[in-house]
Design an enzyme around this catalytic site. Structure first.
Site, PDB file in Angstrom:
ATOM      1  N   TYR A   1     -10.499  -2.549 -14.269  1.00  0.00           N
ATOM      2  CA  TYR A   1      -9.778  -3.661 -14.898  1.00  0.00           C
ATOM      3  C   TYR A   1     -10.514  -4.976 -14.681  1.00  0.00           C
ATOM      4  O   TYR A   1     -11.126  -5.202 -13.632  1.00  0.00           O
ATOM      5  CB  TYR A   1      -8.368  -3.752 -14.296  1.00  0.00           C
ATOM      6  CG  TYR A   1      -7.546  -4.884 -14.853  1.00  0.00           C
ATOM      7  CD1 TYR A   1      -6.925  -4.777 -16.088  1.00  0.00           C
ATOM      8  CD2 TYR A   1      -7.391  -6.068 -14.135  1.00  0.00           C
ATOM      9  CE1 TYR A   1      -6.160  -5.810 -16.603  1.00  0.00           C
ATOM     10  CE2 TYR A   1      -6.626  -7.113 -14.643  1.00  0.00           C
ATOM     11  CZ  TYR A   1      -6.021  -6.979 -15.875  1.00  0.00           C
ATOM     12  OH  TYR A   1      -5.278  -8.011 -16.370  1.00  0.00           O
TER      13      TYR A   1
ATOM     14  N   HIS B   1      -4.003 -13.972   6.372  1.00  0.00           N
ATOM     15  CA  HIS B   1      -2.709 -13.653   6.985  1.00  0.00           C
ATOM     16  C   HIS B   1      -1.769 -14.825   6.755  1.00  0.00           C
ATOM     17  O   HIS B   1      -2.137 -15.985   6.978  1.00  0.00           O
ATOM     18  CB  HIS B   1      -2.887 -13.411   8.484  1.00  0.00           C
ATOM     19  CG  HIS B   1      -1.604 -13.438   9.255  1.00  0.00           C
ATOM     20  ND1 HIS B   1      -0.495 -12.703   8.893  1.00  0.00           N
ATOM     21  CD2 HIS B   1      -1.239 -14.145  10.358  1.00  0.00           C
ATOM     22  CE1 HIS B   1       0.491 -12.937   9.741  1.00  0.00           C
ATOM     23  NE2 HIS B   1       0.062 -13.818  10.645  1.00  0.00           N
TER      24      HIS B   1
ATOM     25  N   GLU C   1      -4.700 -15.223  16.494  1.00  0.00           N
ATOM     26  CA  GLU C   1      -4.782 -13.893  15.883  1.00  0.00           C
ATOM     27  C   GLU C   1      -6.226 -13.431  15.675  1.00  0.00           C
ATOM     28  O   GLU C   1      -6.475 -12.488  14.931  1.00  0.00           O
ATOM     29  CB  GLU C   1      -4.067 -13.890  14.525  1.00  0.00           C
ATOM     30  CG  GLU C   1      -2.635 -14.345  14.555  1.00  0.00           C
ATOM     31  CD  GLU C   1      -1.672 -13.298  15.075  1.00  0.00           C
ATOM     32  OE1 GLU C   1      -2.123 -12.318  15.706  1.00  0.00           O
ATOM     33  OE2 GLU C   1      -0.468 -13.460  14.849  1.00  0.00           O
TER      34      GLU C   1
ATOM     35  N   HIS D   1       7.098 -10.370  11.234  1.00  0.00           N
ATOM     36  CA  HIS D   1       5.978 -11.303  11.333  1.00  0.00           C
ATOM     37  C   HIS D   1       5.579 -11.885   9.969  1.00  0.00           C
ATOM     38  O   HIS D   1       5.794 -13.059   9.725  1.00  0.00           O
ATOM     39  CB  HIS D   1       4.785 -10.576  11.985  1.00  0.00           C
ATOM     40  CG  HIS D   1       3.696 -11.472  12.440  1.00  0.00           C
ATOM     41  ND1 HIS D   1       2.921 -11.212  13.557  1.00  0.00           N
ATOM     42  CD2 HIS D   1       3.217 -12.638  11.936  1.00  0.00           C
ATOM     43  CE1 HIS D   1       2.031 -12.183  13.712  1.00  0.00           C
ATOM     44  NE2 HIS D   1       2.192 -13.062  12.734  1.00  0.00           N
TER      45      HIS D   1
ATOM     46  N   HIS E   1       2.728 -16.113   6.346  1.00  0.00           N
ATOM     47  CA  HIS E   1       4.141 -15.846   6.586  1.00  0.00           C
ATOM     48  C   HIS E   1       4.944 -16.178   5.332  1.00  0.00           C
ATOM     49  O   HIS E   1       5.913 -16.936   5.382  1.00  0.00           O
ATOM     50  CB  HIS E   1       4.638 -16.678   7.770  1.00  0.00           C
ATOM     51  CG  HIS E   1       3.960 -16.373   9.056  1.00  0.00           C
ATOM     52  ND1 HIS E   1       4.193 -17.085  10.212  1.00  0.00           N
ATOM     53  CD2 HIS E   1       3.043 -15.423   9.390  1.00  0.00           C
ATOM     54  CE1 HIS E   1       3.452 -16.598  11.200  1.00  0.00           C
ATOM     55  NE2 HIS E   1       2.744 -15.591  10.721  1.00  0.00           N
TER      56      HIS E   1
ATOM     57  N   TYR F   1       3.935  -1.686 -11.409  1.00  0.00           N
ATOM     58  CA  TYR F   1       2.537  -1.247 -11.317  1.00  0.00           C
ATOM     59  C   TYR F   1       1.655  -2.204 -10.538  1.00  0.00           C
ATOM     60  O   TYR F   1       0.637  -1.811  -9.953  1.00  0.00           O
ATOM     61  CB  TYR F   1       1.953  -0.980 -12.714  1.00  0.00           C
ATOM     62  CG  TYR F   1       1.769  -2.192 -13.595  1.00  0.00           C
ATOM     63  CD1 TYR F   1       0.616  -2.968 -13.523  1.00  0.00           C
ATOM     64  CD2 TYR F   1       2.741  -2.550 -14.523  1.00  0.00           C
ATOM     65  CE1 TYR F   1       0.433  -4.066 -14.332  1.00  0.00           C
ATOM     66  CE2 TYR F   1       2.567  -3.646 -15.346  1.00  0.00           C
ATOM     67  CZ  TYR F   1       1.417  -4.407 -15.249  1.00  0.00           C
ATOM     68  OH  TYR F   1       1.242  -5.497 -16.056  1.00  0.00           O
TER      69      TYR F   1
END
Length: 218
Positions: free
Chosen positions: A212, A96, A77, A159, A98, A117
């Protein structure tokens, strides 16, 4: 000779991969992580499980996509990681994975709506789904970049999920929160569906999130 910054980033990438595995965000050799290193990119190698990954296995790639042929091959990837880092100068890391619930929704082509939220940690009022394309392809890289736009996180159809952030630590935290929101959404679907927050409320939440937490002082 390797710089202190490169050595630190390599170690952090290994830590993030191990953390994803420990927290159930990844299994086996799925998922990949990258970080910006000046004009270059550091990315996890293909086919190496987190339990066997070491800092020296991380692949350094030049802007032209080249890497040391004597070392390991980069993640399949890598094009997606590279394109995101090139287009998003506001981020320095890509995660990334899964994760189960995010992947479940991605396989059903269901974006995560404004049911809580904390969905706003994705950088928008919802977490969209990027169109499907074959893993490792230039088409997938294009689809993810276009869908992600200015947000930090998106699902990837059939994916998984992908997150960009200013740091590896932030990217991991966002990925973990997206998985949590995916699980909550999945749960609400089983009891009739969620009650969504209004657009103006999500806009107020996004504004709150900008200030925040503990911010670094100049």
């Amino acid at each position: 000779m390797m710089s202190e910054q490169e050595a630190k980033l390599r170690a952090q990438i290994v830590e993030v991969m191990a953390a994803m595995d420990a927290r159930g965000l990844n299994r086996g050799t799925s998922g990949n992580v990258s970080a910006r290193l000046g004009e270059d990119m550091l990315v996890t190698p293909t086919g190496v499980p987190p339990s066997m990954l070491a800092p020296e296995h991380i692949v350094r790639m030049a802007p032209d996509g080249s890497f040391d042929p004597a070392g390991m091959k980069p993640s399949s990837e890598w094009q997606m990681h590279w394109k995101l880092l090139q287009l998003r100068q506001d981020v320095n890391a890509v995660v990334h994975c899964h994760s189960r619930f995010a992947t479940t929704l991605a396989c059903a082509n269901r974006p995560i709506p404004a049911l809580h939220y904390m969905v706003a940690v994705s950088g928008g009022p919802s977490v969209p789904v990027a169109p499907y394309a074959t893993f490792g392809s230039a088409e997938l890289a294009e689809a993810v970049c276009e869908t992600l736009s200015g947000q930090f996180g998106t699902l990837m159809a059939n994916h998984g999920q992908i997150v960009v952030a200013p740091s590896l630590k932030q990217a991991l935290l966002i990925a973990e929160e997206i998985e949590e929101q995916a699980a909550i959404y999945w749960g609400t679907l089983a009891i009739g569906g969620p009650t969504l927050l209004a657009d103006d409320e999500m806009a107020r939440i996004a504004d709150r999130f900008r200030s925040y937490g503990q911010k670094k002082r100049p």
